[in-house]
Every structure is written in structure tokens, then in C-alpha cells.
Motif scaffolding. Structure first.
Motif, mmCIF file in Angstrom:
data_model
loop_
_atom_site.group_PDB
_atom_site.id
_atom_site.type_symbol
_atom_site.label_atom_id
_atom_site.label_comp_id
_atom_site.label_asym_id
_atom_site.label_seq_id
_atom_site.Cartn_x
_atom_site.Cartn_y
_atom_site.Cartn_z
ATOM 1 N N GLU A 261 55.362 82.720 79.583
ATOM 2 C CA GLU A 261 55.675 83.692 80.625
ATOM 3 C C GLU A 261 57.113 83.527 81.114
ATOM 4 N N ASP A 262 57.593 82.288 81.216
ATOM 5 C CA ASP A 262 58.969 82.046 81.636
ATOM 6 C C ASP A 262 59.951 82.647 80.633
ATOM 7 N N ALA A 263 59.625 82.526 79.343
ATOM 8 C CA ALA A 263 60.493 83.087 78.303
ATOM 9 C C ALA A 263 60.549 84.605 78.390
ATOM 10 N N GLY A 268 59.401 90.288 82.726
ATOM 11 C CA GLY A 268 58.329 90.229 81.749
ATOM 12 C C GLY A 268 58.765 90.667 80.365
ATOM 13 N N TRP A 269 57.963 90.309 79.370
ATOM 14 C CA TRP A 269 58.305 90.524 77.975
ATOM 15 C C TRP A 269 58.595 91.985 77.639
ATOM 16 N N TYR A 285 74.143 94.399 81.496
ATOM 17 C CA TYR A 285 72.983 95.253 81.189
ATOM 18 C C TYR A 285 71.911 94.360 80.588
ATOM 19 N N SER A 286 70.719 94.348 81.190
ATOM 20 C CA SER A 286 69.706 93.371 80.787
ATOM 21 C C SER A 286 68.396 94.035 80.392
ATOM 22 N N GLY A 287 68.250 94.326 79.106
ATOM 23 C CA GLY A 287 66.995 94.874 78.620
ATOM 24 C C GLY A 287 66.966 96.386 78.632
ATOM 25 N N SER A 304 58.069 96.015 69.828
ATOM 26 C CA SER A 304 59.455 95.538 69.782
ATOM 27 C C SER A 304 59.765 94.492 70.841
ATOM 28 N N LYS A 305 58.739 93.944 71.477
ATOM 29 C CA LYS A 305 58.997 93.071 72.619
ATOM 30 C C LYS A 305 59.651 91.749 72.241
ATOM 31 N N LEU A 306 59.632 91.364 70.974
ATOM 32 C CA LEU A 306 60.273 90.120 70.554
ATOM 33 C C LEU A 306 61.723 90.339 70.136
#
Length: 493
Positions: A261-263, A268-269, A285-287, A304-306
Motif C-alpha cells: 500500500e505504501d508503494a 493509491g495504485w 506532475y504526478s500520475g 496499467s497500474k504498474l
């Protein structure tokens, strides 16, 4: 040409700038940019609830500013976006200190100290409103509580920013103590993300303390554990940029649920997938997918969450990348969008493969011989997903059945295939994500042992049954499964 000077009304203009849209964490990050530009090695933030009248102080041990430089720093638009800057300057518009501060408070004091002396000035919105239309900057720090200046007094140089009359840009909606504490927790996580390359030493070394506790870096890319793509320099308007993709580990590669979860990051993922744009190694810009992906654009999806992608841009590219005042948005130039989309598409594909194969793509590929119950058929097939009738367990069971019962078994499989709740699964994954946790080893070993004994009773030697099972999904994930099953079998005997 006849002209007329029309200076803005100070209080009205500042009041309007309060609505730029800073969050608390974006405002504080903007102030830390100034600290880094000043060569600070340490920043100390203190935000006190103060019985419902919060006070904030931000101190850095940088070079400080002379009186003249501080006056210019307090001037609105003192240095605009087109002024030439050093290659290490994190500023842009000449508004950050003021707009960031006034988005959260109505009284801003800055005290700065060099080896030649100390200067202090204050902007007070209420004072400006009372005194008319002029830009009246209050000199001195005599109204500042002595306790706020302890860090500055203990250093030869540095700058202290103090926010008083904090209202977080609201009129009547005063936050509770509980929401104030939640804001601090969010601020901690945000600073650990935005400045992680400084905190980790990848950029000039920096330490940040929030109410006495060190802010910990959060690396979105899990370098050393993720699978990176090669660095790709791209010639872009405003200067050369550097692209690199990362495919993060599958969930079962984390030691604990908390570590996983921290990663995932502050949001969140699902929300933290995509591009991370850095300006001088400061996260802008983050995500998200920067509007790439064709006419409809890519969305943040489970598949694509990884995938996370890093872009480094110089501060000469601000205009071409449309960096906003808050330094929280970016948009790539048209001339490189197609190249970025190609590179990102490759990383997304790799990430989907890891997710589909549960983090073991190389070992679980078709060439590895791992048996899977479900097959994914071509788009032209009448059924997208079907049960593999040649799976060793199914094949062994069919051998024991008469022709009529084999037909019945096939009919059952067909019914299952035709009623796979694809829409329901898609909706659940979209809304809640997917729990991809594998059963623990003890559960898998127990199931494998039961299957091996059933196969043995049907004429297959136990050792051969074990060899077959350890090549099946998901039993292939258990380390030393064969040894464990043979040991259990011997213990039974």
C-alpha cells in the motif's frame, strides 16, 4: 498617444489572487522551491493549531536575502516568467511566495538574514483594506512572537516565512482540529513525493522536518525493484528532455500488505499510474497520462497500474510545457507527443503483461509449460474466454468418464464459459480495483496434496502426479512444492 496609469487596488488584487487554487500542500511546496533555490540544506516547517487560530512558520538555512532583495521578493510579479534564470532556479512567475502564502493566510511575514544583516517585511490584507488602494508593505518584525525566530537566531544565514491569520482561503468554513491533522498527514506525504529526489540525494541534498519529524522520501518508481526501460533523450522545444519508463513489481513481490500500500503512493495504485514530470528534479506532475492515447485519451485503469514513467525537463521548457503558477500541471509540446505516446504505450504493454501473469511473465509464458485452466481466445472467437479442455487435470478426469458423461462435462464447461460475468467483473475492477493476492503457501500445498492423491487413486503414481501439479497455475508459485508434497506423503506412510 494619450495614456492613463491605472494601478490595481492592492487589497482587491491580492484577494483575487487568493483564488488561484492552491492546496495547502502545493502552497508549502512552492515555498520550499525558494529554499532550494537559495541553497538550503535543511527546511523546518511548523504548523500549530493554536486553539483554532493556526500559525505556520517555514525556516530554511539558505543564503538569505538582503533588504533590497527581500523587497523585490515581496513585490508582486517582481520577476516575471520571461526573466533569464539560473539553471538551478525553481521559480518562474515571481508570484509563488505571495500567491502560495495568501491562498492559505491573510498575513505574510518574511524575515531574512545574511552575513551583513537582517531584514523583515509583512503583507497584511486587512491592513491594506483599511488604508485604501496603496501597496503599503509593513517594515520590521516587532509584531512577531520571539519564539517563531529561534531557528533563524541560531543560524548565520537563512529565511523565515510566517503565516498568520490562516483561514486556508475560506470565509466561514473553518476546519476542525481533526481535519487540520489530516491536512498535516497529507502534507507530509505530498512533500515526500514532490521532493523525493532531493530527500534521497539524487538532487542537491535536502532534509525537511514537519513539526519536528523528518519527512520521508517516497520514490514512485521503486528503483532497484522495478523493471526500467533505457533512458531516452528527446529533443524538445525549450531544451532536451529525458524519458524513462518503469514497470513496478506485482503485488506478491511485497513482503507485507502495508509495504504494498505504501508503494501505491499518497493517492493509491490506480491514481498514481502514468507520467511523472520533473523540473530540475522537482516533481511537477504526478500520475496521469498527459492527455495521450489518441482521440479518447488513456484513462487510469487497473491494467496499467504498474506503469510509471519519468520525464525530466529543464527550467527553460516552462512555456512550452505550459507549467502553471502552482507548478502542479504540465502539458507536453505537440512536436513530441507522438514520440511520448509510443514510448508510453510500450511501458503500458509491459505492465499489462506483468499484471496478467501475476508478476512472473518470463517464467509463466507459454514456453515455460505452465498449465492454465482459462484460455484467452482471439477477438474473432465466439467465446473470448474458455476452459482449456487439454488441461492435465481435466484430461485425466475425462479419461475416467463414459462418452455420455464426457458430453455432459463439456456442456457444463460451455455453460460456464457463456456466463462469465465480464461486465460485472469490469465494473467491480473499475470501482474497487482487484485483489490479486494469491492464496498463502499452506493453502496451496494442501490443495495440491489433495489433487495428487486423487490422481494417485485414479492410477497415476504419486511422484508423477506431483510433477504434473507443480507445472500448473497457481501451484507453480510455491517454492519447493515437490519436496513439500513428497515429505507429506512419506509422513502419511
Amino acid at each position: 498617444m494619450k495614456t492613463r496609469t491605472v494601478p490595481p487596488v492592492a487589497g482587491a488584487l491580492i484577494g483575487s489572487l487568493r483564488g488561484v487554487g492552491y492546496s495547502l500542500e502545493a502552497a508549502v511546496a512552492d515555498l520550499i522551491d525558494n529554499s532550494i533555490t537559495a541553497g538550503a540544506g535543511a527546511v523546518s516547517l511548523n504548523l500549530s493549531w493554536n486553539e483554532g487560530s493556526p500559525i505556520a512558520s517555514i525556516f530554511d538555512d539558505g543564503t538569505g536575502m538582503s533588504e533590497d532583495r527581500l523587497v523585490e521578493a515581496m513585490r508582486f510579479g517582481g520577476t516575471g516568467p520571461n526573466v533569464a534564470r539560473t539553471t538551478s532556479d525553481l521559480g518562474r512567475f515571481g508570484l509563488g511566495l505571495k500567491t502560495a502564502s495568501f491562498s492559505q493566510c491573510r498575513n505574510l511575514t518574511v524575515v531574512s538574514k545574511t552575513r551583513e544583516g537582517q531584514a523583515a517585511f509583512t503583507w497584511d490584507i486587512d491592513f491594506l483594506a483599511e488604508t485604501g488602494t496603496g501597496w503599503r508593505l509593513i517594515e520590521g518584525d516587532d509584531r512577531l512572537a520571539p519564539g517563531l525566530k529561534i531557528d533563524l537566531d541560531n543560524h548565520a544565514t537563512g529565511t523565515l516565512v510566517v503565516w498568520r491569520k490562516i483561514d486556508f482561503g475560506r470565509k466561514d468554513d473553518c476546519p476542525s482540529h481533526a481535519s487540520f491533522k489530516r491536512d498535516l498527514a497529507r502534507l507530509d506525504r505530498h512533500l515526500g513525493m514532490v521532493f523525493h529526489r532531493y530527500l534521497d540525494g539524487d538532487a542537491s541534498s535536502l532534509s525537511i522536518r514537519l513539526n519536528g519529524s523528518h519527512v520521508k522520501a517516497w520514490d514512485p518508481f521503486l528503483e532497484g525493484r522495478s523493471v526500467p526501460t533505457p533512458n531516452q533523450p528527446i529533443q524538445s522545444p525549450g531544451g532536451k528532455i529525458l524519458f524513462r519508463g518503469f514497470v513496478l513489481p506485482y503485488q506478491d513481490r511485497f513482503a507485507t500488505k502495508e509495504e504494498f500500500e505504501d508503494a501505491g503512493g499518497p493517492n493509491g495504485w490506480l491514481l498514481q499510474q502514468g507520467f511523472y514530470v520533473y523540473r530540475l528534479k522537482r516533481l511537477i506532475y504526478s500520475g496521469g497520462w498527459l492527455g495521450l492515447g489518441g482521440a479518447r485519451g488513456w484513462t487510469r485503469d487497473e491494467a496499467s497500474k504498474l506503469a510509471r514513467l519519468r520525464i525530466d525537463i529543464p527550467n527553460t521548457a516552462d512555456l512550452d510545457w505550459q507549467i502553471d503558477i502552482k507548478k502542479s500541471e504540465a502539458r507536453p509540446p505537440e512536436s513530441i507527443r507522438q514520440r511520448l505516446q509510443q514510448l508510453a504505450d510500450d511501458v503500458r504493454r509491459r505492465a499489462r503483461e506483468i499484471l496478467v501473469h501475476r508478476g512472473e511473465y518470463g517464467r509463466r509464458s507459454a514456453a515455460s509449460g505452465v498449465s492454465k485452466i482459462w484460455k484467452v481466445n482471439s477477438e474473432s472467437s465466439s467465446r473470448r474466454y474458455s476452459v482449456d479442455r487439454s488441461h492435465p487435470l481435466i484430461a485425466a478426469f475425462r479419461k475416467k468418464l463414459s462418452g455420455e458423461r464426457q458430453a455432459l462435462l463439456d456442456s457444463i464447461f460451455t455453460l460456464i464459459e457463456r456466463t462469465v460475468p465480464v461486465e460485472r467483473v469490469w465494473l467491480d475492477v473499475s470501482e474497487k480495483g482487484v485483489d490479486t493476492t494469491l492464496p498463502d503457501d499452506a493453502e496451496l500445498v494442501g490443495s495440491a496434496l489433495d489433487l495428487a492423491r486423487i490422481l494417485e487413486r485414479n492410477g497415476l503414481p504419486f511422484a508423477e502426479a506431483v510433477s504434473s501439479i507443480q507445472q500448473m497455475d497457481p501451484f507453480d508459485s510455491v517454492q519447493n512444492l515437490r519436496e513439500k508434497l513428497l515429505l507429506l506423503d512419506r509422513a502419511k506412510q
